[in-house]
Write an enzyme that holds these catalytic residues in place. Structure first.
Site, PDB file in Angstrom:
ATOM      1  N   GLN A 128       4.260 -10.047  12.824  1.00 15.65           N
ATOM      2  CA  GLN A 128       4.441  -8.883  13.516  1.00 15.65           C
ATOM      3  C   GLN A 128       3.264  -8.056  13.980  1.00 15.65           C
ATOM      4  O   GLN A 128       3.212  -7.211  14.483  1.00 15.65           O
ATOM      5  CB  GLN A 128       5.338  -7.723  12.524  1.00 15.65           C
ATOM      6  CG  GLN A 128       4.566  -7.146  11.514  1.00 15.65           C
ATOM      7  CD  GLN A 128       5.770  -6.455  10.514  1.00 15.65           C
ATOM      8  OE1 GLN A 128       6.542  -6.982   9.964  1.00 15.65           O
ATOM      9  NE2 GLN A 128       5.672  -5.326  10.590  1.00 15.65           N
ATOM     10  N   HIS A 135       7.633   5.310   1.035  1.00 15.66           N
ATOM     11  CA  HIS A 135       8.298   4.068   0.565  1.00 15.66           C
ATOM     12  C   HIS A 135       9.031   4.424  -0.758  1.00 15.66           C
ATOM     13  O   HIS A 135      10.203   4.136  -1.015  1.00 15.66           O
ATOM     14  CB  HIS A 135       7.041   2.829   0.184  1.00 15.66           C
ATOM     15  CG  HIS A 135       6.215   2.488   1.158  1.00 15.66           C
ATOM     16  ND1 HIS A 135       5.125   2.817   1.274  1.00 15.66           N
ATOM     17  CD2 HIS A 135       6.542   1.870   2.342  1.00 15.66           C
ATOM     18  CE1 HIS A 135       4.425   2.164   2.335  1.00 15.66           C
ATOM     19  NE2 HIS A 135       5.324   1.625   3.162  1.00 15.66           N
ATOM     20  N   TYR A 186       0.845  -1.145   0.011  1.00 21.04           N
ATOM     21  CA  TYR A 186      -0.149  -0.027  -0.034  1.00 21.04           C
ATOM     22  C   TYR A 186       0.835   1.103   0.066  1.00 21.04           C
ATOM     23  O   TYR A 186       0.670   2.003   0.992  1.00 21.04           O
ATOM     24  CB  TYR A 186      -0.972  -0.002   0.874  1.00 21.04           C
ATOM     25  CG  TYR A 186      -2.267   0.593   0.708  1.00 21.04           C
ATOM     26  CD1 TYR A 186      -3.249   0.014  -0.180  1.00 21.04           C
ATOM     27  CD2 TYR A 186      -2.585   2.046   1.406  1.00 21.04           C
ATOM     28  CE1 TYR A 186      -4.259   0.739  -0.365  1.00 21.04           C
ATOM     29  CE2 TYR A 186      -3.739   2.574   0.870  1.00 21.04           C
ATOM     30  CZ  TYR A 186      -4.600   1.915   0.102  1.00 21.04           C
ATOM     31  OH  TYR A 186      -5.799   2.314  -0.499  1.00 21.04           O
ATOM     32  N   LEU A 187       1.746   1.212  -1.096  1.00 15.78           N
ATOM     33  CA  LEU A 187       2.981   2.255  -1.113  1.00 15.78           C
ATOM     34  C   LEU A 187       2.268   3.689  -1.318  1.00 15.78           C
ATOM     35  O   LEU A 187       1.639   3.845  -1.858  1.00 15.78           O
ATOM     36  CB  LEU A 187       3.730   1.593  -2.126  1.00 15.78           C
ATOM     37  CG  LEU A 187       4.082   0.241  -2.223  1.00 15.78           C
ATOM     38  CD1 LEU A 187       5.094   0.002  -3.462  1.00 15.78           C
ATOM     39  CD2 LEU A 187       5.025   0.020  -0.901  1.00 15.78           C
ATOM     40  N   LYS A 194       3.556  10.250   6.455  1.00 15.18           N
ATOM     41  CA  LYS A 194       2.858   9.479   5.646  1.00 15.18           C
ATOM     42  C   LYS A 194       2.868   8.005   5.984  1.00 15.18           C
ATOM     43  O   LYS A 194       3.827   7.576   6.582  1.00 15.18           O
ATOM     44  CB  LYS A 194       3.734   9.403   4.198  1.00 15.18           C
ATOM     45  CG  LYS A 194       3.393  10.921   3.384  1.00 15.18           C
ATOM     46  CD  LYS A 194       3.215  10.437   1.693  1.00 15.18           C
ATOM     47  CE  LYS A 194       3.487  12.059   1.231  1.00 15.18           C
ATOM     48  NZ  LYS A 194       2.297  12.375   0.473  1.00 15.18           N
TER      49      LYS A 194
HETATM   50  P1  AMP Z   1       5.785  -0.454   6.293  1.00 20.53           P
HETATM   51  O1  AMP Z   1       5.142  -0.618   4.701  1.00 20.53           O
HETATM   52  O2  AMP Z   1       4.776   0.504   6.778  1.00 20.53           O
HETATM   53  O3  AMP Z   1       6.242  -1.491   6.832  1.00 20.53           O
HETATM   54  O4  AMP Z   1       7.197   0.688   5.901  1.00 20.53           O
HETATM   55  C1  AMP Z   1       8.027   0.154   4.871  1.00 20.53           C
HETATM   56  C2  AMP Z   1       9.392   1.083   5.274  1.00 20.53           C
HETATM   57  O5  AMP Z   1       9.227   2.126   4.724  1.00 20.53           O
HETATM   58  C3  AMP Z   1       9.835   0.971   6.756  1.00 20.53           C
HETATM   59  O6  AMP Z   1      11.217   1.001   6.500  1.00 20.53           O
HETATM   60  C4  AMP Z   1       9.283   2.392   7.077  1.00 20.53           C
HETATM   61  O7  AMP Z   1      10.016   3.053   7.970  1.00 20.53           O
HETATM   62  C5  AMP Z   1       9.348   3.235   5.782  1.00 20.53           C
HETATM   63  N1  AMP Z   1       8.431   4.390   5.712  1.00 20.53           N
HETATM   64  C6  AMP Z   1       6.937   4.151   5.937  1.00 20.53           C
HETATM   65  N2  AMP Z   1       6.445   5.350   6.098  1.00 20.53           N
HETATM   66  C7  AMP Z   1       7.505   6.217   5.773  1.00 20.53           C
HETATM   67  C8  AMP Z   1       7.679   7.700   5.736  1.00 20.53           C
HETATM   68  N3  AMP Z   1       6.575   8.558   5.822  1.00 20.53           N
HETATM   69  N4  AMP Z   1       8.594   8.252   5.531  1.00 20.53           N
HETATM   70  C9  AMP Z   1       9.800   7.707   5.263  1.00 20.53           C
HETATM   71  N5  AMP Z   1       9.899   6.398   5.408  1.00 20.53           N
HETATM   72  C10 AMP Z   1       8.736   5.486   5.540  1.00 20.53           C
END
Ligand code: AMP
Length: 281
Positions: A61, A37, A32-33, A184
């Site tokens: 998790q 991401h 859900y990028l 985000k």
């Molecule tokens: P997730 O899909 O939420 O597990 O996130 C995947 C990766 O994207 C993780 O390393 C998060 O820290 C990074 N990430 C998620 N949201 C943000 C954001 N707003 N800014 C920077 N990195 C992000």
């Protein structure tokens, strides 16, 4: 772009890349990028010859009462975005491909995982560390990219990589925010229009904390108190925690010196959101 569903497909791709002397970057995600991401992927694209992005909503998790089923998913849209960013491999395994029947092995980082998010999510980091270890073993990347948005996760993964001698460089990337400040997050889709407005207290608290430190405040508790004050002024917000900790050890601090992480988790309605900043003195 190769869309790989199996571990073997990824291994074959990486083996061929290695034979050609190409470096490999890994960006683990739950899909859900969004632009957060995308910033990790763009950085990986600029530093590595091949980029592998995993999209896997990792069941281990999530706690038993958490949002595993509800977590938003849109592989088609994710694939189109990743293709446009020049990604080489989208790894999208089924849970049964990642966790074989009888899987009995966990990777647990102690200490750093007990405070902050670990207090309300006691099994969360064990799931994160286990799946990230597996992804490291499958992809064997030269570099792996993580967001500062999940600051405790980044500290935990750096420690795991160090402690287990994983041959990978962990790269932390800055938080990407909406124009109005909200960090985000895939979970922002849970928010109603009213909640979306209330959710701005998190970034407002971050900016207020940053300003105090910029103006010379060195008492960590004074900064935490000011941040709490901002959040408590919003009736729809319920604080899980607001804390100041050493950014690497994730242990409480009172004075601001070195790298101090100011981190928070706040419920807006049923949605739990996180945000943070690091003060570097
Ligand atoms: P997730 O899909 O939420 O597990 O996130 C995947 C990766 O994207 C993780 O390393 C998060 O820290 C990074 N990430 C998620 N949201 C943000 C954001 N707003 N800014 C920077 N990195 C992000």
């Amino acid at each position: 772009m190769l869309i790989a569903k199996t571990v073997d497909q990824v291994r074959q791709f990486v083996k061929a890349a290695r034979r050609q002397g190409r470096s490999v970057g890994l960006v683990p995600t739950m899909g859900y990028l969004h632009e957060g991401h995308a910033s990790l992927v763009t950085r990986a694209r600029s530093e590595c010859d091949c980029v592998v992005v995993s999209v896997f909503v990792n069941p281990t998790q999530f706690g038993p009462t958490e949002d595993l089923e509800a977590y938003p998913r849109d592989l088609k849209r994710d694939a189109a975005l990743l293709e446009s960013l020049g990604v080489d491999v989208l790894f999208h395994p089924e849970p049964s491909e990642m966790y074989l029947p009888g899987a009995a092995t966990w990777v647990s980082v102690e200490g750093l995982t007990e405070g902050l998010c670990g207090r309300t999510r006691p099994t969360h980091f064990r799931g994160v560390c286990t799946v990230v270890s597996k992804l490291m073993n499958i992809v064997t990347p030269d570099r792996a990219y993580f967001g500062q948005k999940d600051a405790q996760q980044l500290a935990v993964i750096r420690r795991m990589v160090r402690d287990l001698n994983m041959d990978v460089e962990v790269i932390g990337c800055p938080i990407v925010r909406e124009a109005d400040g909200l960090a985000k997050s895939s979970r922002n889709t849970y928010l109603s229009a009213d909640e979306r407005r209330s959710a701005l207290v998190l970034s407002r608290a971050v900016f207020a904390g940053e300003k105090l430190v910029r103006e010379g405040e060195r008492d960590a508790d004074a900064v935490v108190r000011a941040m709490r004050g901002v959040i408590e002024a919003e009736p729809a917000a319920r604080i899980d925690y607001v804390e100041a900790v050493d950014a690497d050890a994730v242990t409480p601090v009172t004075r601001i010196e070195g790298r101090v992480l100011f981190a928070m988790a706040v419920y807006i309605g049923k949605t739990r959101l996180i945000d943070n900043f690091i003060a570097q003195i």
